[in-house]
Structure formats: C-alpha cells, structure tokens
Scaffold this motif. Sequence first.
Motif, PDB file in Angstrom:
ATOM      1  N   ASP A  89       0.842  -1.199   0.000  1.00 35.49           N
ATOM      2  CA  ASP A  89       0.000   0.000   0.000  1.00 35.49           C
ATOM      3  C   ASP A  89       0.880   1.253   0.000  1.00 35.49           C
ATOM      4  N   PHE A  90       0.612   2.127  -0.949  1.00 36.26           N
ATOM      5  CA  PHE A  90       1.359   3.378  -1.075  1.00 36.26           C
ATOM      6  C   PHE A  90       1.402   4.143   0.246  1.00 36.26           C
ATOM      7  N   PHE A  91       0.288   4.118   0.985  1.00 34.35           N
ATOM      8  CA  PHE A  91       0.203   4.973   2.170  1.00 34.35           C
ATOM      9  C   PHE A  91       1.007   4.443   3.360  1.00 34.35           C
ATOM     10  N   ASP A  92       1.519   3.216   3.225  1.00 33.89           N
ATOM     11  CA  ASP A  92       2.390   2.718   4.288  1.00 33.89           C
ATOM     12  C   ASP A  92       3.722   3.462   4.291  1.00 33.89           C
ATOM     13  N   LYS A  93       4.120   3.977   3.080  1.00 35.21           N
ATOM     14  CA  LYS A  93       5.428   4.664   3.033  1.00 35.21           C
ATOM     15  C   LYS A  93       5.348   5.857   2.085  1.00 35.21           C
ATOM     16  N   LYS A  94       4.270   6.577   2.150  1.00 32.01           N
ATOM     17  CA  LYS A  94       4.039   7.657   1.177  1.00 32.01           C
ATOM     18  C   LYS A  94       5.235   8.621   1.070  1.00 32.01           C
ATOM     19  N   ASP A  95       5.717   9.115   2.216  1.00 31.66           N
ATOM     20  CA  ASP A  95       6.782  10.127   2.170  1.00 31.66           C
ATOM     21  C   ASP A  95       8.063   9.578   1.552  1.00 31.66           C
ATOM     22  N   GLU A  96       8.354   8.328   1.914  1.00 31.87           N
ATOM     23  CA  GLU A  96       9.558   7.699   1.374  1.00 31.87           C
ATOM     24  C   GLU A  96       9.451   7.565  -0.157  1.00 31.87           C
ATOM     25  N   PRO A 155      -7.582   6.493  -5.034  1.00 33.21           N
ATOM     26  CA  PRO A 155      -8.537   7.597  -4.852  1.00 33.21           C
ATOM     27  C   PRO A 155      -7.820   8.933  -4.584  1.00 33.21           C
ATOM     28  N   ILE A 156      -8.181   9.955  -5.315  1.00 31.86           N
ATOM     29  CA  ILE A 156      -7.503  11.260  -5.214  1.00 31.86           C
ATOM     30  C   ILE A 156      -7.669  11.859  -3.827  1.00 31.86           C
ATOM     31  N   ASP A 157      -8.841  11.667  -3.208  1.00 36.26           N
ATOM     32  CA  ASP A 157      -9.055  12.280  -1.882  1.00 36.26           C
ATOM     33  C   ASP A 157      -8.169  11.608  -0.828  1.00 36.26           C
ATOM     34  N   GLN A 158      -7.907  10.319  -1.022  1.00 34.25           N
ATOM     35  CA  GLN A 158      -7.041   9.619  -0.052  1.00 34.25           C
ATOM     36  C   GLN A 158      -5.605  10.142  -0.139  1.00 34.25           C
ATOM     37  N   PHE A 159      -5.145  10.473  -1.344  1.00 40.66           N
ATOM     38  CA  PHE A 159      -3.789  10.991  -1.501  1.00 40.66           C
ATOM     39  C   PHE A 159      -3.585  12.206  -0.598  1.00 40.66           C
ATOM     40  N   GLU A 177     -11.837  20.744  -6.356  1.00 37.09           N
ATOM     41  CA  GLU A 177     -10.919  21.302  -5.345  1.00 37.09           C
ATOM     42  C   GLU A 177      -9.701  20.402  -5.160  1.00 37.09           C
ATOM     43  N   TYR A 178      -9.952  19.081  -5.138  1.00 41.65           N
ATOM     44  CA  TYR A 178      -8.820  18.154  -5.038  1.00 41.65           C
ATOM     45  C   TYR A 178      -7.932  18.257  -6.282  1.00 41.65           C
ATOM     46  N   LYS A 179      -8.571  18.459  -7.433  1.00 37.45           N
ATOM     47  CA  LYS A 179      -7.806  18.545  -8.685  1.00 37.45           C
ATOM     48  C   LYS A 179      -6.855  19.748  -8.625  1.00 37.45           C
ATOM     49  N   ASP A 180      -7.320  20.857  -8.026  1.00 38.51           N
ATOM     50  CA  ASP A 180      -6.440  22.024  -7.869  1.00 38.51           C
ATOM     51  C   ASP A 180      -5.198  21.662  -7.061  1.00 38.51           C
ATOM     52  N   LEU A 181      -5.425  20.891  -5.993  1.00 40.82           N
ATOM     53  CA  LEU A 181      -4.275  20.455  -5.183  1.00 40.82           C
ATOM     54  C   LEU A 181      -3.372  19.539  -6.005  1.00 40.82           C
ATOM     55  N   ALA A 182      -4.001  18.641  -6.764  1.00 38.31           N
ATOM     56  CA  ALA A 182      -3.238  17.663  -7.557  1.00 38.31           C
ATOM     57  C   ALA A 182      -2.361  18.384  -8.585  1.00 38.31           C
ATOM     58  N   GLY A 201      -4.160   9.540 -12.222  1.00 38.82           N
ATOM     59  CA  GLY A 201      -4.820   8.959 -13.391  1.00 38.82           C
ATOM     60  C   GLY A 201      -5.804   7.866 -13.042  1.00 38.82           C
ATOM     61  N   GLY A 202      -6.649   7.542 -14.031  1.00 39.95           N
ATOM     62  CA  GLY A 202      -7.571   6.422 -13.894  1.00 39.95           C
ATOM     63  C   GLY A 202      -8.874   6.807 -13.225  1.00 39.95           C
ATOM     64  N   ARG A 203      -9.683   5.782 -13.018  1.00 38.31           N
ATOM     65  CA  ARG A 203     -11.032   5.985 -12.480  1.00 38.31           C
ATOM     66  C   ARG A 203     -11.045   6.662 -11.120  1.00 38.31           C
ATOM     67  N   LEU A 204     -10.107   6.278 -10.269  1.00 37.43           N
ATOM     68  CA  LEU A 204     -10.109   6.804  -8.909  1.00 37.43           C
ATOM     69  C   LEU A 204      -9.265   8.071  -8.805  1.00 37.43           C
ATOM     70  N   GLY A 205      -8.163   8.095  -9.559  1.00 32.32           N
ATOM     71  CA  GLY A 205      -7.275   9.254  -9.520  1.00 32.32           C
ATOM     72  C   GLY A 205      -7.910  10.476 -10.171  1.00 32.32           C
ATOM     73  N   GLN A 206      -8.817  10.231 -11.130  1.00 32.13           N
ATOM     74  CA  GLN A 206      -9.476  11.356 -11.806  1.00 32.13           C
ATOM     75  C   GLN A 206     -10.976  11.422 -11.502  1.00 32.13           C
ATOM     76  N   TYR A 207     -11.424  10.515 -10.628  1.00 34.04           N
ATOM     77  CA  TYR A 207     -12.820  10.491 -10.201  1.00 34.04           C
ATOM     78  C   TYR A 207     -13.765  10.570 -11.404  1.00 34.04           C
ATOM     79  N   LYS A 208     -13.534   9.676 -12.343  1.00 32.77           N
ATOM     80  CA  LYS A 208     -14.291   9.702 -13.603  1.00 32.77           C
ATOM     81  C   LYS A 208     -14.829   8.322 -13.920  1.00 32.77           C
ATOM     82  N   TYR A 209     -15.997   8.283 -14.498  1.00 34.54           N
ATOM     83  CA  TYR A 209     -16.656   7.039 -14.858  1.00 34.54           C
ATOM     84  C   TYR A 209     -16.062   6.488 -16.159  1.00 34.54           C
ATOM     85  N   TYR A 210     -14.758   6.195 -16.131  1.00 34.80           N
ATOM     86  CA  TYR A 210     -14.063   5.754 -17.336  1.00 34.80           C
ATOM     87  C   TYR A 210     -14.391   4.314 -17.710  1.00 34.80           C
ATOM     88  N   ASN A 211     -14.627   4.035 -18.984  1.00 32.28           N
ATOM     89  CA  ASN A 211     -14.607   2.662 -19.472  1.00 32.28           C
ATOM     90  C   ASN A 211     -13.170   2.292 -19.806  1.00 32.28           C
TER      91      ASN A 211
END
Length: 367
Positions: free
Chosen positions: A213-220, A233-237, A327-332, A341-351
């Motif tokens: 999991d990325f969040f186990d060592k995000k800063d590293e 998920p963008i909000d989790q980042f 608002e999250y996109k502004d931070l991103a 990127g992707g469905r969760l990173g861009q919060y989009k209903y992508y096929n």
Amino acid sequence: MKILIVGSGLYGAVFAHEATKRGHQVTVIEKRNHIAGNIYTEEIDGIQVHKYGAHIFHTSNKKVWDYIQQFAEFNRYTNSPVANYKGHMYNLPFNMNTFSEMWGVRTPQEAMDKINEQRKEIAGKEPQNLEEQAISLIGRDIYEKLIKGYTEKQWGRKATDLPPFIIKRLPVRLTYDNNYFNDDYQGIPKGGYTQIVEKMLDNPNITVKLNTDFFDKKDEYLKSFDKIVYTGPIDQFFDYKLGHLEYRSLRFETEEKNVGNYQGNAVINYTEAEIPYTRIIEHKHFEFGKGDEDKTIITREYPAEWKPGDEPYYPVNDDKNNELYAEYKDLADKEDKVIFGGRLGQYKYYNMDQVIAASLEAFRKWK
Ligand SMILES: Cc1cc2nc3c(=O)[nH]c(=O)nc-3n(C[C@H](O)[C@H](O)[C@H](O)COP(=O)(O)OP(=O)(O)OC[C@H]3O[C@@H](n4cnc5c(N)ncnc54)[C@H](O)[C@@H]3O)c2cc1C
C-alpha cells in the motif's frame, strides 16, 4: 528515470508499458494480492471469471482497439443483455424486440405511437425527478418494468428522490437489434483480461510488488522516485483533508452450478425491486464453448452503499462531488512529481477504452 506506479489496473499498466519502451525503470505497487485492478479475471473450471463484475470491451476509438490487440486476441462477443421482470423476459437495450414483447407491436410506427401516447403523461412539464424524466422519454410501461426497480436498487434510493439528470437520454432503437453498444468494435479477450496486464508488465525494467500500500510509506516513495503515477482515490492521496468523495459500491456473490448452461446468456438483469441483486452474470457465455460441459459459474451483483474503507467502484458524479473533486484537482495540479490517473485518480466514470486513451495521452504529454 525511476518511476513509481501506484496501482496495477489498466491505467497504471499502460503507463508502465509505455515508460519502459522509453528506457525508464518502473516499480508498480499494488495493494491487492493480484494485478489488473478491476479488470482482473481468474480461471475457474476452465472458465474466465470476471471477479469485479462483467467487463465487455467496446470502443469506437480505432487507435485504442489496435493498441489492445497487441496483448490479446478478442472474440466477437456482442453484449445483448436480457431483462427478467417478474419472470417475463425482455431484450435490451430498448429496441423493437422489447417493444414487441411489451405491447405486441410489429412496426417502428406502431412502437413510436405507443411510446408517444405514454409520454403524454408528462408532456409540457419539466421533469422534477428520475421517474418523471424516464416517463417523459419512454413512457410508463417501460419505466415501471425495466427502469424503476433496477435504478432504485442501483442507487439505493426511490426514483422520485433521484435527480432527473441521471437519465439524460434513453436511446430508443427502432430496429430488431439487441446489440447493447453502438461502438464500432467490441469483444472479450480470449483467455481473459489478466493476461493483458501481465503482458504489459512483463519487462525486465518493471518490478511489481503486490500487497503493497502506497500509504504505508508515502513520504519515502515521494522522496525516492523521480515520477509517480497515482491511480488510487484522489481524496485519499490528500488524506481526505477537504472531505470524502462519494462512491457506489458492489457486492459479488459467486457460485458454481452443476449445470452446463444456467441462464442462456452472459448477463440477465433483474429489474424488479423485490429481488435484491441487479444482475446475474454467467461467465462461460463471454467465451463461447469454454469450460466444463456440466458446470458453470454465476455471479450475483448486489449494489451496495459505500462508506470509507469499502471498495469504491463507481464515482458519484453529482454536482456536490464534482465540486469537491475540482478542489482536489487544484491540489493535484500543484504536485509536480505526481500524475493522477484512472477511475479513482481522476474520479471519472471511465470505461476501459477511455482509460487506455487517457493513460496514453498522459504519457505522451509527460514524455
Ligand atoms: C462492476 C464494473 C463493471 C465494469 N464494466 C465495464 C465494461 O463492461 N466495459 C468497460 O469498458 N469498462 C467497465 N468497467 C470500468 C473498468 O473497470 C475501468 O475502466 C478500469 O478498470 C479502470 O482502470 P484503472 O486503472 O483506472 O482503475 P482500477 O482497475 O481500479 O485500478 C486501480 C488499482 O490501484 C490499486 N490501488 C488503489 N489504491 C492503492 C494504494 N494506496 N496502494 C497501492 N495500490 C492501490 C487498486 O487496488 C487497483 O488495483 C467496469 C467497472 C466496474 C466497477
């Protein structure tokens, strides 16, 4: 460059594949115990089981269609789901077969007359909710039997409490054509989807780490890589600092049946409110003639409320959530090192085809 890809779904895998073609060193971390994200398929009894719901590849983007062919051969599967409403079977999408089954009409003119007569119920009124919107588009019979219960189960709310915009259009097809999609190309990869991601990631310059999991060592990670492609998920980042984005979730119940052919079609929708699942998938019908003759695997799909910690399957792109995403996109946009990127990173209903196109485009812009 040293690139970290967070998530081994289609978006991350395409990016990883393209990056190694340019000589970059890629590490892919994936928190699940398998690659491929939601397109993951697993072979059981010789049948490719779509573990995260039915996935049908369809696109009108020739470039994407050609691109995906490098990784698998596709069959000619055509999505033609059937609706079961209280034991009556109706073809989908709404077409002459549906209208004929519903009303006994035979010609497009007879079908349109019937639809127009039923639409009069809402004529001249601005639809205030999903129910009124659906009736204004297709009339009460189809709404009651094929839309109401299904939609209420999907969203966990009464159709009269749902906003009209959820159904913007309802394509009415006045031909006897049960092909669900209008796209130029569609099919299912022979041998399933997982092999596609496997092949994308099969490169000596790509290291894949599962259960990580990325969040186990995000800063590293942020320090030690030159570039990060983040598909979670963008909000989790951002540690949910502006609040939680909302999703709809799903629960899958998979069962092996000792019959060769359980329902005669890959996808049957259950459109009445009383049955708690929305559809049953019979996986072997995605690949004709595959699997044991006297066994089959089915999956019931139950829509589920989402709460933090649950698997986020569908973004809820209503105004409230889209504003929060912006608002999250502004931070991103201020995170120079990170591509979201992707469905969760861009919060989009992508096929799938849109995810491939978006990942290729992001790589092109970056390189
Ligand atoms: C039920 C369902 C049915 C669908 N049907 C179709 C269809 O028929 N046709 C179609 O074209 N598309 C369909 N889709 C859409 C398709 O699944 C997506 O377009 C595609 O899978 C998105 O790829 P992705 O890489 O953006 O996301 P994902 O597949 O979600 O991949 C993201 C990956 O990141 C991982 N991850 C997240 N956070 C972290 C973290 N902190 N650390 C490490 N890893 C992390 C996740 O575990 C996941 O593996 C469907 C989707 C669902 C949910």
